[in-house]
Design a protein around this motif. Sequence first.
Motif, mmCIF file in Angstrom:
data_model
loop_
_atom_site.group_PDB
_atom_site.id
_atom_site.type_symbol
_atom_site.label_atom_id
_atom_site.label_comp_id
_atom_site.label_asym_id
_atom_site.label_seq_id
_atom_site.Cartn_x
_atom_site.Cartn_y
_atom_site.Cartn_z
ATOM 1 N N SER A 27 -3.908 5.499 6.835
ATOM 2 C CA SER A 27 -3.581 4.568 5.756
ATOM 3 C C SER A 27 -2.140 4.065 5.895
ATOM 4 O O SER A 27 -1.853 2.897 5.606
ATOM 5 C CB SER A 27 -3.784 5.240 4.391
ATOM 6 N N ALA A 28 -1.224 4.929 6.364
ATOM 7 C CA ALA A 28 0.166 4.497 6.570
ATOM 8 C C ALA A 28 0.250 3.451 7.672
ATOM 9 O O ALA A 28 0.977 2.454 7.553
ATOM 10 C CB ALA A 28 1.045 5.702 6.902
ATOM 11 N N LEU B 272 1.476 -0.401 7.309
ATOM 12 C CA LEU B 272 2.553 -0.939 8.141
ATOM 13 C C LEU B 272 2.141 -2.276 8.751
ATOM 14 O O LEU B 272 2.941 -3.221 8.796
ATOM 15 C CB LEU B 272 2.911 0.058 9.242
ATOM 16 N N GLY B 273 0.888 -2.367 9.214
ATOM 17 C CA GLY B 273 0.407 -3.636 9.757
ATOM 18 C C GLY B 273 0.493 -4.755 8.746
ATOM 19 O O GLY B 273 0.864 -5.889 9.075
ATOM 20 N N HIS C 35 3.002 -8.149 8.627
ATOM 21 C CA HIS C 35 2.331 -9.448 8.578
ATOM 22 C C HIS C 35 2.800 -10.272 7.376
ATOM 23 O O HIS C 35 2.889 -11.501 7.454
ATOM 24 C CB HIS C 35 0.825 -9.226 8.492
ATOM 25 N N ARG C 36 3.119 -9.600 6.283
ATOM 26 C CA ARG C 36 3.479 -10.281 5.041
ATOM 27 C C ARG C 36 4.938 -10.042 4.699
ATOM 28 O O ARG C 36 5.332 -8.984 4.198
ATOM 29 C CB ARG C 36 2.591 -9.753 3.904
ATOM 30 N N ARG D 154 -7.364 -5.820 6.311
ATOM 31 C CA ARG D 154 -8.329 -5.233 7.239
ATOM 32 C C ARG D 154 -9.474 -6.213 7.485
ATOM 33 O O ARG D 154 -9.927 -6.377 8.624
ATOM 34 C CB ARG D 154 -8.868 -3.925 6.676
ATOM 35 N N LEU D 155 -9.931 -6.879 6.415
ATOM 36 C CA LEU D 155 -10.970 -7.895 6.574
ATOM 37 C C LEU D 155 -10.497 -9.024 7.485
ATOM 38 O O LEU D 155 -11.228 -9.505 8.348
ATOM 39 C CB LEU D 155 -11.359 -8.475 5.215
#
Length: 516
Positions: free
Chosen positions: A388-389, A393-394, A398-399, A419-420
């Motif tokens: 989950s960490a 982080l991804g 990204h944002r 994730r989608l």
Amino acid sequence: MLLEDLVAQLGHNVRRHHAGGGHADVTSVRFFDWADVSAIGQGCLVLAIGVGDRDSARAVLAEVEQRRAAAVVFRAGVCDGGLPAGDVSILESVPDADWSHVHALARAAIQASGVRVPGVDVESDLFDLANVVATAVRGAVLVEDADKNILAYSTVEGQEIDWVRQRGILQRRVPHTEQTDEGYREVAVSPVPVRFPPLNDRHGRIAVALRAGGELLGSIWVDDVDGRSTPDALQLLSDSAELASLYILKERTRRALAASASGTTAGQLLRGSGDVASNAEWARRTATSVVVVLVPADADGPNSVHWATRARSSLNVYLSAFRQQHAVTVEDDRLYLVLGTGRERPVDSDRVVQGVAEHLRQSLRVDLIAAVGTAVHGVEEIPRSRQSADELLGLLRHRQDLPRIASYTVLASQVLLHRLGESREALRLLDDPRLQRLLDTERPSGQAYVSTLRAYLDALGDAAKAASACGVHANTVRYRVQKVQELLGVDLADPDDRLVLWLQLRLLAGEKAWRG
């Protein structure tokens, strides 16, 4: 230096495999190299760093025995199954040994073995050494590392210090001035103590470099108040530099071993593998655990190079000072921190992470992104917290509009949408011809159908709220929504149509395919 004494100085870095034929005296240390075997002589400690199998080890052992070396150190596991017993002592390194540390520590120990400083022995520490030097040289003493951090200082009553020395002790770091920088450069290249005259409101100084082989480890600085230091006192200062270098290397090695142990534990916890006993010990000491992953906010910044390796040691000291149960490891230039909440007193993990980020920002001068995973019960669940960490982080990378330090618990919905957005199957939602008609109609008409529809869906069908977000009248929103339904042949009163359209618009925004 007797081999037995050297092995004691090397501590947990090596262990004895074969005692050899007698009490060998060690006079030098070298890495083994077939191209330069002539450099190996009587009394040499040979580090067989490149030898990885038993047959090669036998050949090396025969060579060093012929040259009457004192001992040879092989990598962990090379001696398994046995090697021929002879006059050369055989040592084995610990797994994942840092050979540069072993070499530097051995060389410093050999150099310091003949040094006898009255009042100081190998079991003393740098503060004891500083007090002995201060008394002999009749001036206050500072011991510093190569980065000008103060490691120890004398506490002899009645000795004068100036403002530079006082500020350095209080801040644990020498104040930066042009004169001090020039002085450090002069000391670094001098083989003997260097004397500096008084300067304005500062005392004079005597300084000597601390070295291990060719590596500069730091320096010792003495307040020279009246310039009365005798030649004997200066010789004692030079001798003390050998002992100080040994102390610094021993402490560095101790920390490296502690960091390695912490990294091994953290790696096992993150993967749910390894020593069951150590994992059970972790479970006994904590109620819940959480994984935090940290990376530099500016991946290409000047302080981002090898930052995780530098941060690991600093972080171990910082968290140990607060008695915070933790384990730290580095993987792919990411710093993973496993935090235990503790059974006896609750731990605010968010507050701990804020403190960690601020500590690393100040000590390493690097701003961080910190992703806090889900809190889990039991060591077997820690890999789930790590997953989950990593996902969080991804999203944070990204944002850019999201906080740089965030928890999965707070941003779970955004993580799931992200994730989608990274799923090929999910992106097939964008292949809908109805969505393409909407985008094609948007550009020539200038009616802002996409942004209006997104605002309308975000507002759960509240036309007034959507109008406020779009800066238009509510009737305009109603008109545009009606046109969209006619254009696409959908009914926004239908929950399935609403869900599909909302997901499509979210995926578009996430991929930056549409900038309405």
